[in-house]
Design a protein around this motif. Structure first.
Motif, short mmCIF file in Angstrom:
data_model
loop_
_atom_site.label_atom_id
_atom_site.label_comp_id
_atom_site.label_asym_id
_atom_site.label_seq_id
_atom_site.Cartn_x
_atom_site.Cartn_y
_atom_site.Cartn_z
N GLU A 60 17.26 -0.67 6.27
CA GLU A 60 16.97 -0.92 4.85
C GLU A 60 15.49 -1.22 4.64
O GLU A 60 14.86 -0.74 3.69
N ASN A 61 14.93 -2.02 5.55
CA ASN A 61 13.51 -2.33 5.44
C ASN A 61 12.66 -1.07 5.51
O ASN A 61 11.74 -0.87 4.71
N VAL A 70 11.01 6.77 -7.27
CA VAL A 70 11.62 6.54 -5.95
C VAL A 70 11.36 5.11 -5.51
O VAL A 70 12.28 4.39 -5.07
N ALA A 71 10.12 4.68 -5.67
CA ALA A 71 9.75 3.33 -5.23
C ALA A 71 10.47 2.27 -6.05
O ALA A 71 10.96 1.27 -5.52
N VAL A 87 8.71 -7.67 7.05
CA VAL A 87 10.10 -7.21 6.96
C VAL A 87 10.94 -8.36 6.43
O VAL A 87 10.70 -9.52 6.76
N SER A 98 0.66 -0.68 -1.36
CA SER A 98 1.29 0.62 -1.53
C SER A 98 0.60 1.35 -2.68
O SER A 98 -0.04 0.74 -3.51
N PRO A 99 0.73 2.67 -2.68
CA PRO A 99 0.06 3.42 -3.75
C PRO A 99 0.69 3.23 -5.13
O PRO A 99 0.22 3.81 -6.08
N GLN A 100 1.75 2.43 -5.22
CA GLN A 100 2.40 2.21 -6.52
C GLN A 100 1.76 1.02 -7.24
O GLN A 100 1.27 0.11 -6.60
N ALA A 129 10.04 4.42 0.63
CA ALA A 129 10.11 4.59 -0.82
C ALA A 129 8.83 4.08 -1.49
O ALA A 129 8.37 4.65 -2.48
N LEU A 130 8.27 3.01 -0.96
CA LEU A 130 7.02 2.49 -1.52
C LEU A 130 5.93 3.56 -1.47
O LEU A 130 5.05 3.60 -2.32
N GLN A 131 5.99 4.40 -0.46
CA GLN A 131 5.02 5.48 -0.36
C GLN A 131 5.45 6.69 -1.18
O GLN A 131 4.78 7.71 -1.16
N GLY A 132 6.57 6.55 -1.86
CA GLY A 132 7.06 7.67 -2.66
C GLY A 132 7.86 8.68 -1.86
O GLY A 132 8.13 9.78 -2.33
N GLU A 133 8.25 8.32 -0.63
CA GLU A 133 9.02 9.26 0.19
C GLU A 133 10.46 8.78 0.27
O GLU A 133 10.72 7.59 0.32
N ALA A 147 14.22 2.11 -5.23
CA ALA A 147 14.41 1.51 -3.91
C ALA A 147 14.18 0.00 -3.97
O ALA A 147 14.88 -0.77 -3.32
N SER A 160 6.00 -9.07 2.81
CA SER A 160 6.40 -7.89 2.04
C SER A 160 5.54 -7.72 0.78
O SER A 160 5.26 -6.59 0.37
N ARG A 166 6.90 1.60 11.63
CA ARG A 166 6.26 2.30 10.52
C ARG A 166 5.12 3.18 10.99
O ARG A 166 4.77 4.17 10.34
N TRP A 226 12.87 1.11 2.45
CA TRP A 226 12.06 0.58 1.35
C TRP A 226 10.59 0.93 1.54
O TRP A 226 9.90 1.31 0.60
N TYR A 227 10.13 0.83 2.78
CA TYR A 227 8.73 1.16 3.04
C TYR A 227 8.43 2.62 2.71
O TYR A 227 7.43 2.94 2.09
N ARG A 248 5.49 9.03 -5.83
CA ARG A 248 6.57 9.11 -6.81
C ARG A 248 7.07 7.72 -7.15
O ARG A 248 7.74 7.07 -6.35
#
Lengths: 244, 206, 246
Positions: free
Chosen positions: B96-97, A24-25, B88, A108-110, B103-107, A28, A101, B146, B100-101, A21
């Protein structure tokens, strides 16, 4: 470290479940950038202080005469905004590059282009917009006529978005270099010239009472072009820098 | 579900110098692959290739029988990579870190979930301390959180034992073994000899 | 077509092909440049406004043409390098960049020299000269970026991206500088913009332009060949080549 309690079977995510999604990414990432900058206030304030300081040097170096200052004010305010933006660019990807980072963003998949443009957007919110808000204050010091302040702010807000995007390309290209700062300005400043021309042109037109809209329309067109081309260029440059 | 990452005739050239070439690699579920070699032998580069991060290499990579470039999105959703740098941000808190991780995966995840994961890594009480105030070992632990927070089948870990203490090393070793037992797979570079009875494959570069 | 591209992508093949092409390019360049120079400087009529000083056009315009097109070639090579990963394209781009920068400098310098009899000053913010100056900075940026990377391959890729970004920007910069110029100096005299040039004036100019292109191609081939030898020094074919030449 985790206690070895009942470990679930590892599942392989199939095609259908893998739908990441994006919103979301992106949200964030924006939140992450803003909260990072909230803790590094200096990073946000320094370009603004530089802007004020640099502008106040000109009356000292040239002359405090109001007529002269009025004539050069649009150009000065714009050129110095360019430099202030430039100053903040080096940090755009640097810390994410150093701490790994960026690597994670890439894996990432994005899409990396979307993630990095989100970072650029945060940069604009914290550099371009404050510069635009602050510019009228410096305009007063340069005897800029009152009726041109609106145009000054609008042109800076609009133009600095292009500056952040174009500068993002340069920052992405130089992030892997130990001292990329000076090289960054060499790469980016020539590309800034169209924005400078139409931006300061708008303010000049406002000062003398000419039509302002053509200039602002051109600034908008430049921003549209930057929005189309910059994301892929930033993403491609970041990939080169990370794997260098 | 099976898992298989295959590399055939992998080679990597850097400025006319071959780091390695003709490497055949196969990683299946339940396996731990340890890559060793002297400094500069291309361990990190090999791991980056296996993580799908680098694309200028020779040879072919297949994920479950399909070329990696065609299923890169699916691969990314099943792979977790931890690089040299912990990944990180020093200005953000562990929570927070991690958010963000995820969220990067869409979760979206939940705060309780993240707190629990941090607690399991022995980081309770530090959830809201910016990473920059933590020690190198603690930072590494945040990154390693993670592994349990975003479950992935294939782990690609570049020197994960760096900076963590003996207890941490033992626990991480156990975690790797448990992951393989549960049907996952691990690729790891380390100077530290893994001392357990896992089906351990070994590749020496250089 | 694809076969040709892949053949061109092979340094060895390119090295052999360029060996046969090179003398022809040098010959054509010498012939054209000599004819053009003689015709332009001696036989072409003097300009009714500028007198003999207009003859700088025979250096200025070809150099300016080349300065702009070399950047486009360079970006094209960069695209080929990035998309199809053909290293040969990057060797050509690396060989071209300093030539393009040199041509830009020649165009700028000849423009400045021309400015003395025309405007009575060495520098004027003429739209063309200004664009040319920015182009010079773009060239320097590409060259500097390539040199800044410790790893040659990364530097090559970064330079390719920057060249492509630059080539998208060149028309925008040109347009905006023209706009800026008309805004500030509406009615002034621009170098080389004239209503009608007699054949006896523009024909030698055409020959000079062709000559400059041939010269550029010959020089690029030469520089690319030495770049090939440098980068392929470890390969079998270069080593046998070196042995044979001894």
């Amino acid at each position: 470290m985790p206690s070895s309690d009942t470990t679930p079977q590892v599942a392989i995510v199939s095609e259908s479940k893998a739908k990441p999604r994006l919103t979301v990414a992106l949200r964030a990432t924006l939140v992450r950038e803003l909260s990072r900058m909230r803790r590094r206030r200096g990073e946000v304030l320094n370009p603004l202080v530089f802007y004020a300081l640099a502008i106040s040097l000109f009356p000292l170096g040239i002359s405090p005469e109001a007529d002269l200052l009025t004539a050069i004010a649009p150009g000065l305010l714009w050129v110095m905004a360019l430099f202030a933006t430039l100053l903040s660019l080096d940090g755009l990807f640097r810390s994410d590059f150093d701490d790994g980072s960026l690597e994670q963003m890439m894996l990432s998949p994005q899409p990396l282009a979307a993630l990095s443009v989100t970072k650029v957007a945060a940069h604009w919110l914290l550099t371009g917009v404050p510069l635009a808000v602050m510019a009228p204050l410096l305009g007063v010091m340069l005897a800029l006529p009152l009726h041109s302040y609106g145009v000054l702010m609008v042109s800076l807000a609009l133009g600095s978005a292009s500056l952040s995007l174009i500068g993002g390309i340069g920052a992405a290209l130089t992030v892997g270099l130990p001292r990329g700062g000076v090289l960054l300005s060499l790469l980016v400043l020539p590309l800034y010239i169209p924005v400078l021309i139409f931006g300061s042109g708008a303010v000049q037109a406002a000062v003398v009472g000419d039509a302002v809209l053509p200039h602002l329309a051109m600034l908008g067109a430049l921003l549209a072009a930057a929005l189309i081309f910059a994301p892929w260029a930033i993403a491609a440059s970041l990939r080169i820098s990370i794997n260098g | 579900m099976t898992l298989c990452l295959q590399g055939r005739q992998l080679g990597c050239e850097r400025d006319d110098r071959w780091l390695f070439s003709g490497l055949d690699i196969e990683i299946n579920h339940g396996e731990i692959l340890r890559v060793t070699g002297p400094n500069g032998s291309g361990k990190t580069t090999l791991l980056k290739i296996l993580a799908g991060q680098l694309n200028d290499f020779s040879g072919a990579l297949h994920w479950n029988g399909q070329p990696l470039s065609q299923v890169s999105e699916q691969f990314a959703a099943n792979m977790l990579y931890l690089g040299h740098a912990p990944g990180v941000s020093a200005w953000l808190t562990p929570l927070e870190n991690l958010a963000w991780y995820q969220a990067l995966q869409g979760e979206r995840g939940s705060e309780e979930q993240r707190e629990a994961a941090l607690a399991r890594m022995g980081l309770q009480g530090l959830e809201d301390t910016p990473i920059g105030h933590l020690s190198a070992g603690q930072q590494r632990r945040v990154a390693l959180t993670r592994l349990s927070l975003t479950p992935r089948a294939l782990w690609v870990l570049d020197e994960p034992f760096t900076a963590i203490d003996q207890a941490g090393v033992d626990a991480l070793e156990a975690q790797l073994a448990a992951h393989a037992d549960a049907g996952g797979a691990v690729v790891v570079t380390t100077h530290h000899a893994l001392n357990n009875a896992r089906p351990l494959c070994h590749i020496a570069l250089g | 077509m694809w076969g040709l591209i892949h053949k061109l992508g092979s340094p060895k093949w390119f090295y052999q092909l360029s060996a046969t092409l090179q003398p022809w390019c040098w010959g054509a360049a010498a012939l054209l440049l000599l004819t053009g120079t003689l015709w332009g400087l001696v036989f072409a009529p003097a300009d009714y406004q500028q007198g003999n000083s207009f003859r700088i056009i025979y250096v200025h315009v070809p150099a300016a043409f080349l300065a702009q097109s070399v950047f486009v070639f360079m970006a094209g090579a960069g695209l080929i390098h990035l998309v199809w990963k053909i290293k040969m394209a990057d060797m050509a781009a690396a060989a071209m960049a300093p030539l393009g920068a040199a041509m830009t400098f020649v165009a700028l310098f000849s423009g400045a020299v021309w400015g003395v009899p025309t405007w009575g000053t060495w520098w004027i913010w003429d739209a063309r000269l200004t664009s040319m100056l920015i182009l010079l900075f773009l060239y320097i940026g590409v060259i500097a970026l390539r040199g800044a990377f410790a790893r040659r391959d990364s530097g090559a890729r970064a330079a390719s991206v920057l060249a492509m970004v630059g080539v998208i920007n060149i028309p925008i910069i040109k347009y905006s500088v023209d706009w800026w110029y008309t805004l500030h100096q509406p009615a002034s005299f621009t170098l080389t913009s004239r209503p009608a040039m007699p054949v006896s004036m523009w024909l030698p100019l055409l020959i000079m332009v062709a000559g400059f292109y041939c010269f550029f191609i010959a020089l690029t081939l030469m520089r690319t060949r030495s770049e090939i030898l440098r980068r392929e020094a470890h390969t079998q074919w270069v080593q046998t080549l070196v042995k044979e030449s001894r």
